[in-house]
Design a protein around this motif. Sequence first.
Motif, PDB file in Angstrom:
ATOM      1  N   HIS A 219      25.465  22.995  49.792  1.00 10.62           N
ATOM      2  CA  HIS A 219      25.903  24.328  49.390  1.00 10.62           C
ATOM      3  C   HIS A 219      25.750  24.500  47.886  1.00 10.62           C
ATOM      4  O   HIS A 219      25.544  23.535  47.154  1.00 10.62           O
ATOM      5  N   ILE A 220      25.832  25.777  47.460  1.00  9.38           N
ATOM      6  CA  ILE A 220      25.931  26.084  46.027  1.00  9.38           C
ATOM      7  C   ILE A 220      27.257  26.796  45.795  1.00  9.38           C
ATOM      8  O   ILE A 220      27.893  27.264  46.743  1.00  9.38           O
ATOM      9  N   ALA A 221      27.668  26.861  44.546  1.00  7.86           N
ATOM     10  CA  ALA A 221      28.908  27.561  44.202  1.00  7.86           C
ATOM     11  C   ALA A 221      28.620  28.579  43.110  1.00  7.86           C
ATOM     12  O   ALA A 221      27.757  28.358  42.253  1.00  7.86           O
ATOM     13  N   ILE A 222      29.326  29.692  43.145  1.00  5.47           N
ATOM     14  CA  ILE A 222      29.217  30.694  42.093  1.00  5.47           C
ATOM     15  C   ILE A 222      30.564  30.844  41.399  1.00  5.47           C
ATOM     16  O   ILE A 222      31.607  30.525  41.972  1.00  5.47           O
ATOM     17  N   THR A 223      30.516  31.307  40.153  1.00  5.66           N
ATOM     18  CA  THR A 223      31.752  31.606  39.428  1.00  5.66           C
ATOM     19  C   THR A 223      32.137  33.064  39.631  1.00  5.66           C
ATOM     20  O   THR A 223      33.291  33.382  39.887  1.00  5.66           O
ATOM     21  N   GLY A 224      31.163  33.978  39.509  1.00  5.99           N
ATOM     22  CA  GLY A 224      31.451  35.389  39.674  1.00  5.99           C
ATOM     23  C   GLY A 224      30.202  36.181  39.970  1.00  5.99           C
ATOM     24  O   GLY A 224      29.082  35.659  39.933  1.00  5.99           O
ATOM     25  N   ILE A 225      30.388  37.458  40.296  1.00  6.53           N
ATOM     26  CA  ILE A 225      29.291  38.378  40.591  1.00  6.53           C
ATOM     27  C   ILE A 225      29.252  39.429  39.484  1.00  6.53           C
ATOM     28  O   ILE A 225      30.271  40.061  39.181  1.00  6.53           O
ATOM     29  N   MET A 226      28.100  39.600  38.872  1.00  5.85           N
ATOM     30  CA  MET A 226      27.971  40.525  37.759  1.00  5.85           C
ATOM     31  C   MET A 226      27.984  41.972  38.238  1.00  5.85           C
ATOM     32  O   MET A 226      27.343  42.307  39.241  1.00  5.85           O
ATOM     33  N   GLY A 227      28.717  42.816  37.505  1.00  2.00           N
ATOM     34  CA  GLY A 227      28.770  44.230  37.831  1.00  2.00           C
ATOM     35  C   GLY A 227      27.679  45.009  37.127  1.00  2.00           C
ATOM     36  O   GLY A 227      26.923  44.489  36.297  1.00  2.00           O
ATOM     37  N   ILE A 228      27.585  46.287  37.464  1.00  2.00           N
ATOM     38  CA  ILE A 228      26.591  47.175  36.861  1.00  2.00           C
ATOM     39  C   ILE A 228      27.174  47.737  35.568  1.00  2.00           C
ATOM     40  O   ILE A 228      28.137  48.505  35.586  1.00  2.00           O
ATOM     41  N   GLY A 229      26.627  47.315  34.451  1.00  8.20           N
ATOM     42  CA  GLY A 229      27.144  47.794  33.175  1.00  8.20           C
ATOM     43  C   GLY A 229      26.652  46.965  32.017  1.00  8.20           C
ATOM     44  O   GLY A 229      25.813  46.072  32.172  1.00  8.20           O
ATOM     45  N   ARG A 230      27.230  47.247  30.840  1.00  5.56           N
ATOM     46  CA  ARG A 230      26.847  46.567  29.606  1.00  5.56           C
ATOM     47  C   ARG A 230      28.058  46.025  28.844  1.00  5.56           C
ATOM     48  O   ARG A 230      27.901  45.197  27.954  1.00  5.56           O
ATOM     49  N   ASP A 231      29.248  46.476  29.182  1.00  5.41           N
ATOM     50  CA  ASP A 231      30.414  46.198  28.356  1.00  5.41           C
ATOM     51  C   ASP A 231      31.008  44.805  28.577  1.00  5.41           C
ATOM     52  O   ASP A 231      31.446  44.159  27.623  1.00  5.41           O
ATOM     53  N   LYS A 232      31.062  44.347  29.817  1.00 10.45           N
ATOM     54  CA  LYS A 232      31.667  43.048  30.098  1.00 10.45           C
ATOM     55  C   LYS A 232      30.662  41.926  29.854  1.00 10.45           C
ATOM     56  O   LYS A 232      29.447  42.097  30.036  1.00 10.45           O
ATOM     57  N   HIS A 233      31.174  40.765  29.409  1.00 11.27           N
ATOM     58  CA  HIS A 233      30.292  39.628  29.137  1.00 11.27           C
ATOM     59  C   HIS A 233      29.382  39.351  30.332  1.00 11.27           C
ATOM     60  O   HIS A 233      28.176  39.162  30.192  1.00 11.27           O
ATOM     61  N   TYR A 234      29.997  39.304  31.516  1.00 12.74           N
ATOM     62  CA  TYR A 234      29.245  38.995  32.725  1.00 12.74           C
ATOM     63  C   TYR A 234      28.997  40.278  33.522  1.00 12.74           C
ATOM     64  O   TYR A 234      29.489  40.450  34.638  1.00 12.74           O
ATOM     65  N   SER A 235      28.251  41.184  32.946  1.00  9.22           N
ATOM     66  CA  SER A 235      27.705  42.336  33.654  1.00  9.22           C
ATOM     67  C   SER A 235      26.191  42.267  33.501  1.00  9.22           C
ATOM     68  O   SER A 235      25.674  41.537  32.655  1.00  9.22           O
ATOM     69  N   LEU A 236      25.461  43.007  34.331  1.00  9.43           N
ATOM     70  CA  LEU A 236      24.006  42.848  34.382  1.00  9.43           C
ATOM     71  C   LEU A 236      23.344  42.934  33.016  1.00  9.43           C
ATOM     72  O   LEU A 236      22.428  42.152  32.704  1.00  9.43           O
ATOM     73  N   CYS A 237      23.768  43.858  32.197  1.00 10.67           N
ATOM     74  CA  CYS A 237      23.180  44.010  30.866  1.00 10.67           C
ATOM     75  C   CYS A 237      24.182  43.679  29.776  1.00 10.67           C
ATOM     76  O   CYS A 237      24.075  44.176  28.640  1.00 10.67           O
ATOM     77  N   GLY A 238      25.161  42.838  30.105  1.00  7.61           N
ATOM     78  CA  GLY A 238      26.149  42.409  29.137  1.00  7.61           C
ATOM     79  C   GLY A 238      25.650  41.265  28.274  1.00  7.61           C
ATOM     80  O   GLY A 238      24.495  40.822  28.388  1.00  7.61           O
ATOM     81  N   GLU A 239      26.542  40.758  27.431  1.00  8.62           N
ATOM     82  CA  GLU A 239      26.187  39.707  26.476  1.00  8.62           C
ATOM     83  C   GLU A 239      25.643  38.461  27.162  1.00  8.62           C
ATOM     84  O   GLU A 239      24.738  37.798  26.645  1.00  8.62           O
ATOM     85  N   LEU A 240      26.181  38.134  28.336  1.00  7.51           N
ATOM     86  CA  LEU A 240      25.728  36.953  29.085  1.00  7.51           C
ATOM     87  C   LEU A 240      25.113  37.369  30.415  1.00  7.51           C
ATOM     88  O   LEU A 240      25.181  36.637  31.403  1.00  7.51           O
ATOM     89  N   GLY A 241      24.493  38.536  30.430  1.00 12.00           N
ATOM     90  CA  GLY A 241      23.938  39.091  31.655  1.00 12.00           C
ATOM     91  C   GLY A 241      22.539  38.621  31.981  1.00 12.00           C
ATOM     92  O   GLY A 241      22.037  37.615  31.450  1.00 12.00           O
ATOM     93  N   SER A 242      21.865  39.377  32.831  1.00 10.37           N
ATOM     94  CA  SER A 242      20.581  38.968  33.389  1.00 10.37           C
ATOM     95  C   SER A 242      19.506  38.760  32.328  1.00 10.37           C
ATOM     96  O   SER A 242      18.823  37.737  32.306  1.00 10.37           O
ATOM     97  N   ARG A 243      19.325  39.743  31.439  1.00 10.60           N
ATOM     98  CA  ARG A 243      18.266  39.606  30.436  1.00 10.60           C
ATOM     99  C   ARG A 243      18.529  38.430  29.508  1.00 10.60           C
ATOM    100  O   ARG A 243      17.596  37.728  29.096  1.00 10.60           O
ATOM    101  N   PHE A 244      19.801  38.189  29.165  1.00 17.78           N
ATOM    102  CA  PHE A 244      20.127  37.048  28.314  1.00 17.78           C
ATOM    103  C   PHE A 244      19.716  35.746  28.994  1.00 17.78           C
ATOM    104  O   PHE A 244      19.118  34.865  28.357  1.00 17.78           O
ATOM    105  N   MET A 245      20.030  35.608  30.296  1.00 20.07           N
ATOM    106  CA  MET A 245      19.720  34.366  31.001  1.00 20.07           C
ATOM    107  C   MET A 245      18.206  34.156  31.111  1.00 20.07           C
ATOM    108  O   MET A 245      17.729  33.022  31.064  1.00 20.07           O
TER     109      MET A 245
END
Length: 463
Positions: A219-245
């Motif tokens: 199995h794999i484990a996840i910490t969280g699911i990113m939301g649609i937005g830019r404001d939260k660290h873990y959102s799709l376009c946030g500081e630690l979001g998809s483009r950053f990764m």
Amino acid sequence: MERDLLEQLNLWHEEDEFENIIDRILEIPERERDYDVISHLARAMNNLERYEEALQQLLSIEKQGGNDPLWHFRAGYAYYYLEQYEDAVREFEIADKLAPKDTNTLTFLTWSRQGLNAVNRKRKRSMAIQAQNEQGGNHGAGKAPFEGFDLTNFWNDSDYALKQYVSEPPTDELIASIEQELGYKLPASYIAMMKLHNGGVPVNTCFPTEEATSWAEDHIAITGIMGIGRDKHYSLCGELGSRFMIEEWGYPDIGVVICDCPSAGHDVVMLDYRNCGRDGEPEVIHVDQEGDYEITFLAENFEAFIRGLVHDDVYDTSEEDKQEDLRKVAHEEFSPLLSELCARVTEVGNMEEIIRAVCTSIVEDKGYFAFHADELSTLMYDLQFWLYTKSYPHTNREQYLKDYEKIIAFGGAFSTGGYAPGFVTDWLDDRIRQGVIVGTSDALTFTDTATEQLLERLKAYAS
């Protein structure tokens, strides 16, 4: 082939100068290249990961290579790294018949069969899901996203989750701008879920796999699911979001990172658009940075992934694992290299028992045997480096990182059974930056003060 040329090609091969081999052979007119010359050319291309070109050269002499085990091994090698596992199995099986019991052939034959089995499992899953859809399954025409699935208790809204992940439900305008920024159309089921609860940490954080990953065998484990937005660290376009990764961590630009994992960036879950295009329905995959960005298929689509998440209690063998690791660090045999290094220590007595005592403390603290970035792990990184450079004083960075895994990481019975290279390189870079490890490009060593401090700390673990 001329004898002088053959000797030169073999010399370049031994010295890993594969470009020289290719350049020299390409100087020979194509009509004058014989079987041996083309075989050398293909081998050099394989060694430079130019597998398609290597295969093209090999196929040009296929008839001549029919009874040559090396021809079949080199063809199988190219097919394997091109992930054409069925062809690879065929070639390695022929190579084994022509030259039985060759270790390299048997190793690649095993790997190729494993790869083929994984492909067949994925194909079987895809066919089953396709059949389900055609019969009006969970995602058939007219079906609303998550119909019949209870999302009431799906989320664990801790303070951390609310701060780092959860945003207000996205507007259609925000969704459109996020899709434009990412370059991909987000799945309807994902958008539907985010309009109800925009990102967060689910109660169920594990997803079963049929293949081993960097996280677990099944199995794999996840910490969280990113939301649609830019404001939260873990959102799709946030500081630690998809483009950053993708841009900063080097993940493949094949889709959208939607979940982070407990490894702090060393693996992620992504929407994979390779088979459907940027506007299609993406599959869900696990991508392992520490495994050279190895991809593991998880689910046919986002909704199937969410429906397949299970609670970590399903995989909780922590107490059994802890007891087994405590037994391992107390009794199992050291690797030959670690035994050699301990035998040369004169500054303190019972070095073996000190190591076992430190590692026992690590298992007691973590519940398992592994080195990360914590205080006791740092002590073990320091200790291993001191032991190694004491015995091999002319050690440079490259040599130490190459031999590190032979000490404990893959040291046989007494071992962590693996390691994340990033933790080791980060530790080494930090120690050099702090002035604890000094030296030149040819040799690194602890300072005398650092050695004294290390030995003083080890006294607490001496019996």
